[in-house]
Structure formats: structure tokens, C-alpha cells
Motif scaffolding. Sequence first.
Motif, mmCIF file in Angstrom:
data_model
loop_
_atom_site.group_PDB
_atom_site.id
_atom_site.type_symbol
_atom_site.label_atom_id
_atom_site.label_comp_id
_atom_site.label_asym_id
_atom_site.label_seq_id
_atom_site.Cartn_x
_atom_site.Cartn_y
_atom_site.Cartn_z
ATOM 1 N N SER B 3 0.821 -1.222 0.000
ATOM 2 C CA SER B 3 0.000 0.000 0.000
ATOM 3 C C SER B 3 0.848 1.263 0.000
ATOM 4 C CB SER B 3 -0.938 -0.011 1.199
ATOM 5 O OG SER B 3 -0.179 -0.192 2.370
ATOM 6 N N ASP B 4 2.177 1.088 0.014
ATOM 7 C CA ASP B 4 3.058 2.256 -0.103
ATOM 8 C C ASP B 4 2.827 2.973 -1.434
ATOM 9 O OD1 ASP B 4 4.060 1.582 2.255
ATOM 10 O OD2 ASP B 4 6.093 1.125 1.575
ATOM 11 N N HIS B 5 2.280 2.237 -2.391
ATOM 12 C CA HIS B 5 2.100 2.804 -3.730
ATOM 13 C C HIS B 5 0.754 3.484 -3.927
ATOM 14 C CE1 HIS B 5 5.293 -0.213 -5.377
ATOM 15 N NE2 HIS B 5 5.805 0.759 -4.670
ATOM 16 N N THR B 6 0.001 3.659 -2.881
ATOM 17 C CA THR B 6 -1.311 4.292 -3.021
ATOM 18 C C THR B 6 -1.140 5.788 -3.325
ATOM 19 O OG1 THR B 6 -2.267 2.726 -1.491
ATOM 20 C CG2 THR B 6 -3.513 4.757 -1.871
ATOM 21 N N ILE B 7 -1.735 6.187 -4.439
ATOM 22 C CA ILE B 7 -1.674 7.612 -4.824
ATOM 23 C C ILE B 7 -2.959 8.271 -4.324
ATOM 24 C CG2 ILE B 7 -1.578 9.222 -6.765
ATOM 25 C CD1 ILE B 7 -0.207 6.949 -8.343
ATOM 26 N N ALA B 8 -2.822 9.425 -3.719
ATOM 27 C CA ALA B 8 -4.014 10.114 -3.215
ATOM 28 C C ALA B 8 -3.929 11.599 -3.529
ATOM 29 C CB ALA B 8 -4.127 9.917 -1.715
ATOM 30 N N ARG B 57 -6.883 26.655 -7.829
ATOM 31 C CA ARG B 57 -6.813 25.359 -7.148
ATOM 32 C C ARG B 57 -5.542 25.223 -6.320
ATOM 33 N NH1 ARG B 57 -8.322 21.359 -10.134
ATOM 34 N NH2 ARG B 57 -9.174 22.699 -11.768
ATOM 35 N N THR B 58 -5.706 24.521 -5.190
ATOM 36 C CA THR B 58 -4.552 24.104 -4.397
ATOM 37 C C THR B 58 -4.761 22.623 -4.126
ATOM 38 O OG1 THR B 58 -4.252 26.272 -3.429
ATOM 39 C CG2 THR B 58 -3.277 24.422 -2.236
ATOM 40 N N GLU B 59 -3.861 21.814 -4.668
ATOM 41 C CA GLU B 59 -4.042 20.365 -4.565
ATOM 42 C C GLU B 59 -2.767 19.710 -4.072
ATOM 43 O OE1 GLU B 59 -7.419 19.746 -8.041
ATOM 44 O OE2 GLU B 59 -5.333 19.382 -8.560
ATOM 45 N N PHE B 60 -2.955 18.732 -3.187
ATOM 46 C CA PHE B 60 -1.820 17.977 -2.639
ATOM 47 C C PHE B 60 -1.894 16.555 -3.165
ATOM 48 C CE2 PHE B 60 -0.098 20.912 0.513
ATOM 49 C CZ PHE B 60 -1.103 21.875 0.538
ATOM 50 N N TYR B 61 -0.814 16.128 -3.785
ATOM 51 C CA TYR B 61 -0.733 14.753 -4.298
ATOM 52 C C TYR B 61 0.196 13.964 -3.392
ATOM 53 C CZ TYR B 61 -3.097 16.482 -8.413
ATOM 54 O OH TYR B 61 -4.034 17.032 -9.246
ATOM 55 N N PHE B 62 -0.284 12.805 -2.946
ATOM 56 C CA PHE B 62 0.498 11.996 -2.016
ATOM 57 C C PHE B 62 0.723 10.596 -2.557
ATOM 58 C CE2 PHE B 62 -2.205 14.798 0.589
ATOM 59 C CZ PHE B 62 -1.273 15.407 1.413
ATOM 60 N N VAL B 63 1.808 9.995 -2.105
ATOM 61 C CA VAL B 63 1.962 8.538 -2.186
ATOM 62 C C VAL B 63 2.186 8.120 -0.744
ATOM 63 C CG1 VAL B 63 3.351 6.605 -3.016
ATOM 64 C CG2 VAL B 63 2.944 8.575 -4.484
ATOM 65 N N SER B 64 1.222 7.371 -0.223
ATOM 66 C CA SER B 64 1.276 7.080 1.213
ATOM 67 C C SER B 64 0.349 5.915 1.554
ATOM 68 C CB SER B 64 0.845 8.330 1.984
ATOM 69 O OG SER B 64 0.606 8.007 3.324
ATOM 70 N N PRO B 65 0.713 5.142 2.576
ATOM 71 C CA PRO B 65 -0.207 4.078 3.011
ATOM 72 C C PRO B 65 -1.373 4.610 3.852
ATOM 73 C CG PRO B 65 1.822 4.009 4.291
ATOM 74 C CD PRO B 65 1.989 5.105 3.294
ATOM 75 N N LEU B 66 -1.332 5.896 4.204
ATOM 76 C CA LEU B 66 -2.389 6.461 5.045
ATOM 77 C C LEU B 66 -3.726 6.521 4.295
ATOM 78 C CD1 LEU B 66 -0.708 9.563 6.769
ATOM 79 C CD2 LEU B 66 -1.108 7.299 7.741
ATOM 80 N N SER B 67 -4.815 6.447 5.072
ATOM 81 C CA SER B 67 -6.142 6.586 4.457
ATOM 82 C C SER B 67 -6.356 8.057 4.105
ATOM 83 C CB SER B 67 -7.215 6.136 5.434
ATOM 84 O OG SER B 67 -7.256 7.049 6.510
#
Lengths: 274, 434
Positions: B3-8, B57-67
Motif C-alpha cells: 500500500s506504499d504505492h497508493t496515490i491520493a 486550485r490548491t491540490e496535494f498529491y500523495f503517495v502514502s499508506p495512510l487513508s
Amino acid sequence: MTIFLQAVNVLLPLLYGLSLIFYVSHFNTKKPKYGTWASSILLIGIITHAVYIVGKGLYFQYFPISNTSESFSMLALNIAVLYYIVERTNKEGATGLFFLSIVFLFQLVASMFINGFGTSNELLSNPMFGFHVTLTLLGISALAIAALYALMYLMLAKEIKRHHFGVIYDRLPTLETVEKMGMFATGFGIIFLGIGVFLGHLWAYKILGYFFTSDPKIVITDIAWMIYAIGWIVSWKLGLRGLRMSLITFWGFLVLFISIVVFSMFLQTFHRFS
Amino acid sequence: MNSDHTIAIIGFSHKNAPVEFRDRISVDEEMASRFIDAAMGTDSPIREIAILSTCNRTEFYFVSPLSLSDLRQWLVEQYRSLMNIEIMQPDIQPLMLQNEEAVDHLLSVAGGLESMMLGERQILSQVKASYDLILSKEYSFPILNRLFQSAIRAGKAIHTRTNLCRGAVSVSQAAVELARKIFKSFQNRNILLVGAGETSKLVAEHFREIGTHEFVIANRGEARRKQLAERFNGRAKAIPLEQIPAALLEADIVVTAAKAPDYLITYKDMVQAMKGRKYRVLLLIDISTPRVIDPRVANISEAFLYNIDHLKNVIADNLEKRKGEIPAAQSIVAEVREEFLVWLRSLEVVPTISKLTEYFNAIRIQELEKFAHKTTEKEYSHMEQLSKSIIRKLLHYPIISLRGMSNGHNLDLSKIEVVWEFFRLHEFKGKEEK
């Protein structure tokens, strides 16, 4: 040689037709690659056509406008050459569709109704005579092209004026470009037709012994050319541009064309060769 | 699955937040850099982060195991500590997406599909700026690096392969677009601007961008007309309104954006000017309300007169054309998204295959060892070969299926998670992990 000429006779409408297809695609999609292909195929067509006409003339020892088919073919080549020069000079291929339609149609008619090669007309066997005819046809073709550009200018100006943004508005180049292309063709037309007419008089002097004849076709051509040339040059010098100049170019050509073609059809003239 | 590869993505835009809120939470490059530093700290559960901040727009892109809710909480805390701003507001719900949807969103943003003005071009350079920022940092962003590259590629493809970004969509652009249908070159064009307000400035800027250098600015107030003229490095001339008739003789384009009780350009002025111009074509664009050019000027053949309503029609037409290009742009987004997901899936599938193989081999060796002292060396060798062969055959189809999943178009990343749960691969420690 005859087999080669017959093959090229079939090839020419195919080349012009292919070029026309790419010009249509260029007009519809505005994609430059279609314009490049159309222009390249047109150049191949022109070279092939020139080789065909020169080859035919040299082999059969005559100037190849001895019948309707050959005259159409010569006109097709003239329009193709002039359009190609105008297009390359202005780097604008969006109007190619209109001219290649004429070129394709003329060459198709020429190829379909070809009736053997060679002529019994002695006059056409003289290569000097070819210059007179070539330049005269080039001049008339150039003026026809200029008239078509003038018509395009008027149509585009009308769309802009009426705030109507249709296909013409969307696909044609700018008013300024259309005007420039038309001016270029007009300049060519006046010069070529003038030299062509002058050479015709020289030729008449050589074979008839006098420079001016009373032949109605020649008199009308002289007068029409003079009115067109003087009218156009004076308008240019007066600073007239755009809409008014396009109207002068368009109507000027119509008057010239009617004078030369229509009158000569109904009047007695020695100036027939077919 | 790893789940480290989850893009959010968690973001605020014109679609879910009012302008005041957007202005407040907007982050400049320096602040974005501080957010990145905070996210990439030693104990942070965030593997990668990128920030796209524009006026809309202000958007944050993450790769994280967090929900998503944990990531939102993290963001709330960061805004509090770094900017002293409270972003948790009951009436404002951020856009929160994961995996395919998040990827799809960024690609659409880069192509201008999500912009307030459909097909806006500027957003692509803003996406590039965000990408440049993560490249400039000392951290590693393998997944977002690839994602932003894909977004830039999608944006460029949409610009070049579709007409989504073509045609003017503002009044000043529409004025330039009209002029471009009449004149080929603008280098030696003379533009008469009547009025020295914001609209005139904007129009002048657009004309300057396409090569115009000669401006004449006519305005009632001397100070304002001179102020605007100074912006053009001495190439602009400032004149009072009374000199408009004389200026009409030289102008190629007239743009009026002024307030006046009467017409500033009358029919009589134009008739006289046209004679003096030898009937040279003149484009007149009257953006003023009420109009300051006599509408009868349109009756003069060589005068092309446009008012604000005409320009609005041009804009409406262009927007309609742009809307027609949405399916073509979306298909480019889908194409690039699939390429990216295939790459992302390969990241997931390769470790799964090796973990699975290692797990089966560990069982094989464990069971074989039970017979190590009960059989001859030759028998043991035969058993070893047999076990290897059985494992190979057992894993053959699962491995083929897993590889197929990474190339296919129908893989839900959660399917790989099933494999990990089925064989408890999370708990299994391979040789290296031991």
C-alpha cells in the motif's frame, strides 16, 4: 514514345487528383502535413506535365494546342504552375483546393478526350509561335486566378462584416493574405498577357506584313488587355486596396474574359487553329 | 499489496471552495517547499508529495499508506503549524481521490479539462512548475515523478492533438482573434486604443504579444493616457480625445473601452477618415458600454465594426467548440492513464511474484528438511527435483496471471492485495528480511 505519352496522359489526372485530395484534407483539418503533401504532389504533377508537353512537342514537332483536349491540358498546366508559384511565394496552401479542382477537371477532360498526337497545321509547327501562345495562356490563367482570389476576398470580407463565422471564415487565410495572393497573380497576368499579345503582333507582322490587323478577336483582346492593365495600375497608384481593388480585379477579369472569348466566338476571325 | 504505492489527492478548487478560501490556502513556491520538507521528514508516513497551487486550485498529491481521512488530518495539522490557517470547515469539502481516480484527475487538470475556463493553457505550465519543485528537492519521488511526467505529456497531447485549447475565450483575446482574420502580420500595424483603463491595457498586452509595437492611446485624462503610453517603452503616443479623427487616418485597428455620454467616433468622422485612408480596411472593436462608436459606421464597406455582444458571441462559439473537443481530450487522458497504471502495476506485481515464489520455496525447503536424515543422498536429490517441479507447476498459472494483470486494463490494484492476504505474505519474512 506514344506508349509513354499515353501512360503520362493517364498519370496526370491521377497526380492532380491526389494533390486535390490532400488540399481538401488540408482545408478541412488545417493540418500542415496535408498541405506539404499536396504541394509536393502538385510539384511532381507539374514536372511530369511539363516533360509530357515538351516531349510531345519535340517528338511530333508542333506546339501542342492543336485541339480542345490539348488546349485544356495546356490551361491545366498553366494554372497549376501559377498557383504553385503564388502558394510558395506566400507560404499559404489553404486555397489550393479551389485551383486544383480546376486543374484536375481540365486535365481529366484533356486526358479523356485525347484524339491522337500531332497536327497538320503548319503554324503550330513553328516553335516561335509557342512563346506567343504560352505567354498569352499564362496571362489569362493568372488573371483568372486573381479573379478567384478577389472573389474569395469579397466572400471572406462579407462574412467578417456580417459577424458570421462559417467555413469560409474558419478555413480561408487572412484577408491580407488573400489580397496579396490576388495582387501577385494580377501582376503576373498583366505582364504575361501583355508580352503574349505583343508577340502575337510581331508574329502577325512576320507572316502578314503588318503589325496591327483588323481581326476582331485581336482588336478586342488588345483593347480589353489595355483597359484592364491601365485601370488596374491607375487604381493601384491611387492607393485603392482591399474591397474596392478586389471588385475591380473580379469585374475586370469578367469583362476581359467575355470580350476575348465570347465575342471571338460570334465574330469572323482568322485566329483559329483547331 | 504494497500500500506504499497508493496515490491520493486532497484538493480545493473553484468547484468546491469559494475564492476567499482558495486565496487563503494558496501556497507559493517557498511554502510548498516547506510542506514537502514536513511530509518527507524521518518519521512521516508519507512517501511522496507534490503540490499544485494556482489561483483556482490548491491540490496535494500523495503517495502514502495512510487513508484519505488520515491524510486530510495531516494536511489540517500542517496548515495550522506552517501557515496558521484552519482548513477544516464544515461547509467546504475537499476533493479526495485515490489511485486511478487521482491519476485521472491530475491528467485532466494538466490538459485544462478541469479548469474554470475549459481548455485553459496556463495550467500546464503550473503543473510543470510543481514538477520542477519536486525535482529540485533532495528527496526521491519515483511515483509522482512518473505521474507528473505523464500529466505533462497528456497536457501537451491535448494541446496539439485536439482543439480544446483553441479559440479566444476572453473579450481581449477575441479582439485579437478577429484582427488575426484580417491582418497577417502585426509588426507594422497601428492600433488606436480609446480609453486607458484595465480593458485597454489587457487588449494592448495581447496585441503586443503578437508583435504590435505602434499604439496610439486616446483618453480624456492626460495622466492616465500618459501612464499607459509609458508601458510601451516610448513606442506609444498619447493623444486627447479631440485628436481621434486624425488618428483614424493612420490606424489599422481601433479598440474602444471608454465611458462617454456621446459617440467618440461618429459616422461622419469615419466617412471622412475613409476617404483620407483611400478606403483601406479598418477593424473597429467597441468594448464600451454604452457604445462609443456610432453603429452606422458598420454601413461603411471597409469598416469592420464589432461590439461587446459580437465578441461575446465569438467567445460562446469558441466555448461550444471546446466542449465538442472534450471526448477527444478524455480519450488522451485515458490513454496516458492506462500507460501510467501499467507501469504502476508492474511495481506492484514484480514484488508480489518474487514474494510468492520465495514463500512457496520456503515451504518446499522446510518440508524437505524433514526427510533430510531419513533418505539417501540420491533419494533426497530426487525428492528435491520433484518438489521444485511441483512448485514450478503450481506457480506457473498464478505468475502468468499476475504478469497479465500488470499489462491488462482491468486490474483493480486491490486484487493483488487478495494474493498477499491469501498467503499471508505480509507476515512472511523472506531471507533478506530475516
